[in-house]
Design an enzyme around this catalytic site. Structure first.
Site, PDB file in Angstrom:
ATOM      1  N   TRP A 196       0.874  -1.172   0.000  1.00  0.00           N
ATOM      2  CA  TRP A 196       0.000   0.000   0.000  1.00  0.00           C
ATOM      3  C   TRP A 196       0.910   1.220   0.000  1.00  0.00           C
ATOM      4  O   TRP A 196       1.868   1.287   0.781  1.00  0.00           O
ATOM      5  CB  TRP A 196      -0.908   0.040   1.238  1.00  0.00           C
ATOM      6  CG  TRP A 196      -1.627   1.350   1.282  1.00  0.00           C
ATOM      7  CD1 TRP A 196      -2.665   1.738   0.492  1.00  0.00           C
ATOM      8  CD2 TRP A 196      -1.305   2.475   2.107  1.00  0.00           C
ATOM      9  NE1 TRP A 196      -3.013   3.034   0.771  1.00  0.00           N
ATOM     10  CE2 TRP A 196      -2.202   3.504   1.754  1.00  0.00           C
ATOM     11  CE3 TRP A 196      -0.349   2.719   3.098  1.00  0.00           C
ATOM     12  CZ2 TRP A 196      -2.174   4.764   2.361  1.00  0.00           C
ATOM     13  CZ3 TRP A 196      -0.316   3.961   3.702  1.00  0.00           C
ATOM     14  CH2 TRP A 196      -1.225   4.973   3.344  1.00  0.00           C
ATOM     15  N   GLU A 237      -2.857  -2.896  -2.736  1.00  0.00           N
ATOM     16  CA  GLU A 237      -4.014  -2.371  -1.997  1.00  0.00           C
ATOM     17  C   GLU A 237      -4.485  -1.013  -2.504  1.00  0.00           C
ATOM     18  O   GLU A 237      -3.745  -0.036  -2.472  1.00  0.00           O
ATOM     19  CB  GLU A 237      -3.651  -2.257  -0.507  1.00  0.00           C
ATOM     20  CG  GLU A 237      -4.813  -1.762   0.356  1.00  0.00           C
ATOM     21  CD  GLU A 237      -4.461  -1.721   1.846  1.00  0.00           C
ATOM     22  OE1 GLU A 237      -3.283  -1.975   2.202  1.00  0.00           O
ATOM     23  OE2 GLU A 237      -5.373  -1.416   2.639  1.00  0.00           O
ATOM     24  N   LYS A 239      -7.229   2.353  -2.695  1.00  0.00           N
ATOM     25  CA  LYS A 239      -7.889   3.247  -1.742  1.00  0.00           C
ATOM     26  C   LYS A 239      -8.592   4.354  -2.504  1.00  0.00           C
ATOM     27  O   LYS A 239      -8.110   4.795  -3.546  1.00  0.00           O
ATOM     28  CB  LYS A 239      -6.816   3.834  -0.804  1.00  0.00           C
ATOM     29  CG  LYS A 239      -7.351   4.558   0.410  1.00  0.00           C
ATOM     30  CD  LYS A 239      -6.234   4.835   1.407  1.00  0.00           C
ATOM     31  CE  LYS A 239      -6.805   5.474   2.670  1.00  0.00           C
ATOM     32  NZ  LYS A 239      -5.819   5.630   3.714  1.00  0.00           N
ATOM     33  N   ASP A 270      -9.550  -3.543   1.362  1.00  0.00           N
ATOM     34  CA  ASP A 270      -9.668  -2.979   2.704  1.00  0.00           C
ATOM     35  C   ASP A 270     -11.044  -2.325   2.743  1.00  0.00           C
ATOM     36  O   ASP A 270     -11.317  -1.405   1.969  1.00  0.00           O
ATOM     37  CB  ASP A 270      -8.535  -1.958   2.915  1.00  0.00           C
ATOM     38  CG  ASP A 270      -8.567  -1.300   4.281  1.00  0.00           C
ATOM     39  OD1 ASP A 270      -9.662  -0.932   4.732  1.00  0.00           O
ATOM     40  OD2 ASP A 270      -7.482  -1.135   4.887  1.00  0.00           O
ATOM     41  N   HIS A 273     -11.738   1.424   2.536  1.00  0.00           N
ATOM     42  CA  HIS A 273     -11.150   2.172   1.425  1.00  0.00           C
ATOM     43  C   HIS A 273     -12.094   2.458   0.272  1.00  0.00           C
ATOM     44  O   HIS A 273     -11.661   2.689  -0.848  1.00  0.00           O
ATOM     45  CB  HIS A 273      -9.930   1.423   0.879  1.00  0.00           C
ATOM     46  CG  HIS A 273      -8.745   1.516   1.773  1.00  0.00           C
ATOM     47  ND1 HIS A 273      -7.491   1.111   1.400  1.00  0.00           N
ATOM     48  CD2 HIS A 273      -8.615   1.987   3.036  1.00  0.00           C
ATOM     49  CE1 HIS A 273      -6.643   1.308   2.394  1.00  0.00           C
ATOM     50  NE2 HIS A 273      -7.308   1.834   3.396  1.00  0.00           N
ATOM     51  N   HIS A 297      -8.309  -6.689   4.110  1.00  0.00           N
ATOM     52  CA  HIS A 297      -7.952  -5.886   5.274  1.00  0.00           C
ATOM     53  C   HIS A 297      -9.265  -5.579   5.965  1.00  0.00           C
ATOM     54  O   HIS A 297     -10.024  -4.720   5.521  1.00  0.00           O
ATOM     55  CB  HIS A 297      -7.248  -4.590   4.863  1.00  0.00           C
ATOM     56  CG  HIS A 297      -5.767  -4.721   4.848  1.00  0.00           C
ATOM     57  ND1 HIS A 297      -4.912  -3.649   4.714  1.00  0.00           N
ATOM     58  CD2 HIS A 297      -4.974  -5.814   4.992  1.00  0.00           C
ATOM     59  CE1 HIS A 297      -3.661  -4.081   4.757  1.00  0.00           C
ATOM     60  NE2 HIS A 297      -3.669  -5.391   4.914  1.00  0.00           N
ATOM     61  N   ASP A 305     -13.012   8.111   8.799  1.00  0.00           N
ATOM     62  CA  ASP A 305     -11.910   7.259   9.240  1.00  0.00           C
ATOM     63  C   ASP A 305     -12.123   5.828   8.761  1.00  0.00           C
ATOM     64  O   ASP A 305     -13.224   5.296   8.819  1.00  0.00           O
ATOM     65  CB  ASP A 305     -11.810   7.263  10.771  1.00  0.00           C
ATOM     66  CG  ASP A 305     -10.698   6.328  11.226  1.00  0.00           C
ATOM     67  OD1 ASP A 305      -9.539   6.570  10.847  1.00  0.00           O
ATOM     68  OD2 ASP A 305     -10.991   5.346  11.916  1.00  0.00           O
ATOM     69  N   ASP A 307     -10.259   3.164   9.961  1.00  0.00           N
ATOM     70  CA  ASP A 307      -9.467   2.240  10.778  1.00  0.00           C
ATOM     71  C   ASP A 307      -9.945   2.057  12.215  1.00  0.00           C
ATOM     72  O   ASP A 307      -9.135   2.002  13.131  1.00  0.00           O
ATOM     73  CB  ASP A 307      -8.004   2.699  10.776  1.00  0.00           C
ATOM     74  CG  ASP A 307      -7.441   2.739   9.362  1.00  0.00           C
ATOM     75  OD1 ASP A 307      -7.309   1.668   8.767  1.00  0.00           O
ATOM     76  OD2 ASP A 307      -7.163   3.834   8.862  1.00  0.00           O
ATOM     77  N   ASP A 337      -6.824  -4.696   9.757  1.00  0.00           N
ATOM     78  CA  ASP A 337      -6.103  -3.427   9.616  1.00  0.00           C
ATOM     79  C   ASP A 337      -6.862  -2.302  10.296  1.00  0.00           C
ATOM     80  O   ASP A 337      -7.785  -1.741   9.718  1.00  0.00           O
ATOM     81  CB  ASP A 337      -5.892  -3.106   8.121  1.00  0.00           C
ATOM     82  CG  ASP A 337      -5.140  -1.789   7.943  1.00  0.00           C
ATOM     83  OD1 ASP A 337      -4.550  -1.310   8.918  1.00  0.00           O
ATOM     84  OD2 ASP A 337      -5.160  -1.245   6.822  1.00  0.00           O
TER      85      ASP A 337
HETATM   86  C1  RNT Z   1      -3.811   2.562   4.646  1.00  0.00           C
HETATM   87  C2  RNT Z   1      -3.861   1.105   4.347  1.00  0.00           C
HETATM   88  C3  RNT Z   1      -2.704   0.299   4.837  1.00  0.00           C
HETATM   89  C4  RNT Z   1      -2.262   0.697   6.235  1.00  0.00           C
HETATM   90  C5  RNT Z   1      -1.221  -0.216   6.825  1.00  0.00           C
HETATM   91  C6  RNT Z   1      -0.570   0.377   8.021  1.00  0.00           C
HETATM   92  O1  RNT Z   1      -4.946   3.224   4.325  1.00  0.00           O
HETATM   93  O2  RNT Z   1      -5.051   0.568   4.798  1.00  0.00           O
HETATM   94  O3  RNT Z   1      -3.009  -1.038   4.762  1.00  0.00           O
HETATM   95  O4  RNT Z   1      -3.324   0.807   7.113  1.00  0.00           O
HETATM   96  O5  RNT Z   1      -0.330  -0.592   5.865  1.00  0.00           O
HETATM   97 ZN    ZN Z   2      -5.339  -1.560   4.705  1.00  0.00          ZN
END
Ligand code: RNT
Ligand code: ZN
Length: 429
Positions: A196, A237, A239, A270, A273, A297, A305, A307, A337
């Site tokens: 990523w 990855e 986003k 993810d 994302h 992820h 956010d 995460d 993640d």
């Molecule tokens: C960031 C990505 C990535 C990170 C990690 C720390 O938006 O999701 O995967 O969170 O690599």
């Molecule tokens: Zn991620």
């Protein structure tokens, strides 16, 4: 003695509840013992970075910097050394049924006080992690770290128009793949290397084409080095946007999906994302038709956010259902993640992994065949009603039993255990 009697009683209650659940699911044509056996395929990779707020060990005072991701909170007990991180992960794993993996970022190397820049890292810097993983009997996964570095400060790494910067990051990622392959080789289980990069721009760019062309060229060069699939699997990855890269992210979904299909890599989905009305669960079947494997992820997006700590919500349930319905558990690598520094970090892991396990358990406990029959007959009332009915079936009793036979704390008992670890270990750091 009293404690022993209590434990006996508890396990008896869990077994009775399981027996009852087993009968209820059997009525729907589901064999819970077989489902529990299938949980062995749900091998979740724990992200090392929840334990220390994505700081890593390059310097003693290292902190996450930029890259479009951010940690908030300063709850005590963050892991500040490799030893502390290992102890935390061991504690987490002792509270989880089944077996897991550990997912490392390049900044977590064992640099022994030396300054080792990202374009200089070698397998030797990760040997102590490999040795520990052997001892723990777990696999390792790996990530290049293309953020928290002066050469990432302008927001561009592998797509940088500054050739020296781009070359630096190409070298870093090449080395990361070598390290990942070494992990896979020594541990006898393929290492998934996830890439990523934060590259993107806050405001409207005019030369998107060149940035994407540069990223493609960088990837082509990085991936021109081949490793056996038994050692290394490459994933990329995408986003939609990050903090400070709202107008464009170079590695968008179209970019990486196209790249992955053409070059036979994995794609990392993810679920933080994408646009909030998009569902990663809906994307899985499409990706699986064109790619051999994918990497998840698993996270929880909350407003802007991406995460937050994973919980058992509809989004997660759909992801698990779609994988199970596609009979693709062995084609999906499951990683977590998220990073939240406002609560006990060990607890954050255990909540997230248990939630993910429960989502897969529920998905495995689904009477899919009957649901598909209702769907094919056009009986959408029956389909929807059955999906609703399944939500109140006693999957918790099956999960408790799964914990019991794996010899880990059941139900809410892990809360007190984590609070004890906080009092005895974490607050003393
Ligand atoms: C960031 C990505 C990535 C990170 C990690 C720390 O938006 O999701 O995967 O969170 O690599
Ligand atoms: Zn991620």
């Amino acid at each position: 003695m009293c404690q022993f009697i209590k434990e006996m009683k508890d396990s008896k209650t869990i077994k009775i509840a399981y027996q009852n659940a087993k009968e209820q699911y059997a009525e729907m044509g589901i064999n819970t013992d077989e489902v529990i056996a299938q949980m062995a395929k749900v091998n979740i990779s724990l992200h090392c970075w929840q334990a220390d707020d994505v700081s890593g060990f390059e310097t003693p005072d290292a902190e996450l910097g930029g890259g479009g991701i951010q940690v908030t909170g300063n709850y005590p007990g963050k892991a500040k050394t490799i030893e502390q991180l290992k102890a935390d992960i061991e504690k987490v794993m002792s509270l989880l049924p089944g077996s897991q993996r550990l997912n490392l970022h390049a900044i977590y190397g064992d640099f022994k006080g030396q300054k080792v820049d990202r374009d200089q890292i070698e397998p030797a810097h990760y040997q102590s992690w490999i040795d520990w993983a052997k001892k723990m009997k777990i696999g390792l996964d790996f990530n290049a770290t293309c953020f928290s570095h002066p050469l990432a400060d302008d927001g561009f790494t592998l797509s940088s128009k500054n050739e020296a910067t781009r070359r630096f990051w190409i070298e870093h990622v090449k080395r990361c793949r070598l390290i990942g392959a070494e992990m896979g080789k020594q541990l006898g289980t393929p290492c998934v290397h996830n890439l990523w990069i934060p590259d993107g721009s806050k405001d409207i760019p005019v030369d998107r084409y060149t940035y994407r062309k540069l990223l493609k060229e960088s990837l082509d060069e990085i991936l021109s080095v081949e490793y056996p699939k038994e050692y290394l699997k490459d994933s990329i990855e995408c986003k939609l946007f990050g903090i400070g890269s709202e107008a464009m992210v170079v590695g968008s979904h179209e970019f990486y999906l196209g790249y992955a299909i053409k070059n036979n890599t994995l794609i990392t989905l993810d679920n933080g994302h994408f646009h909030p009305t998009e569902q990663v669960g809906d994307k899985i079947s499409s990706c699986l038709l064109y790619l051999d494997e994918i990497l998840l992820h698993v996270t929880r997006g909350v407003r802007w956010d991406s995460d937050h700590v994973v919980i058992l919500n509809d989004e997660l349930s759909l992801i698990a259902q779609e994988i199970v319905r596609a009979k693709a558990l062995d084609r999906v690598n499951i990683g977590l993640d998220y990073f939240d520094a406002t609560l006990n970090r060990i607890g954050a892991y255990v909540i997230g992994v248990r939630a993910a396990q429960q989502a897969f358990l529920c998905a495995l406990l689904e009477p899919t065949k009957a649901l598909v029959e209702a769907e094919e007959a056009g009986n959408f009332f029956r389909r929807l009603a059955m999906l609703e009915v399944m939500k109140s079936k006693p999957f918790g009793a099956v999960y408790d039993y799964y914990c019991l036979i794996n010899n880990v704390l059941i139900g809410e008992d892990y809360i007190a255990e984590i609070e004890k670890y906080e009092a005895e270990v974490l607050v003393k750091r």
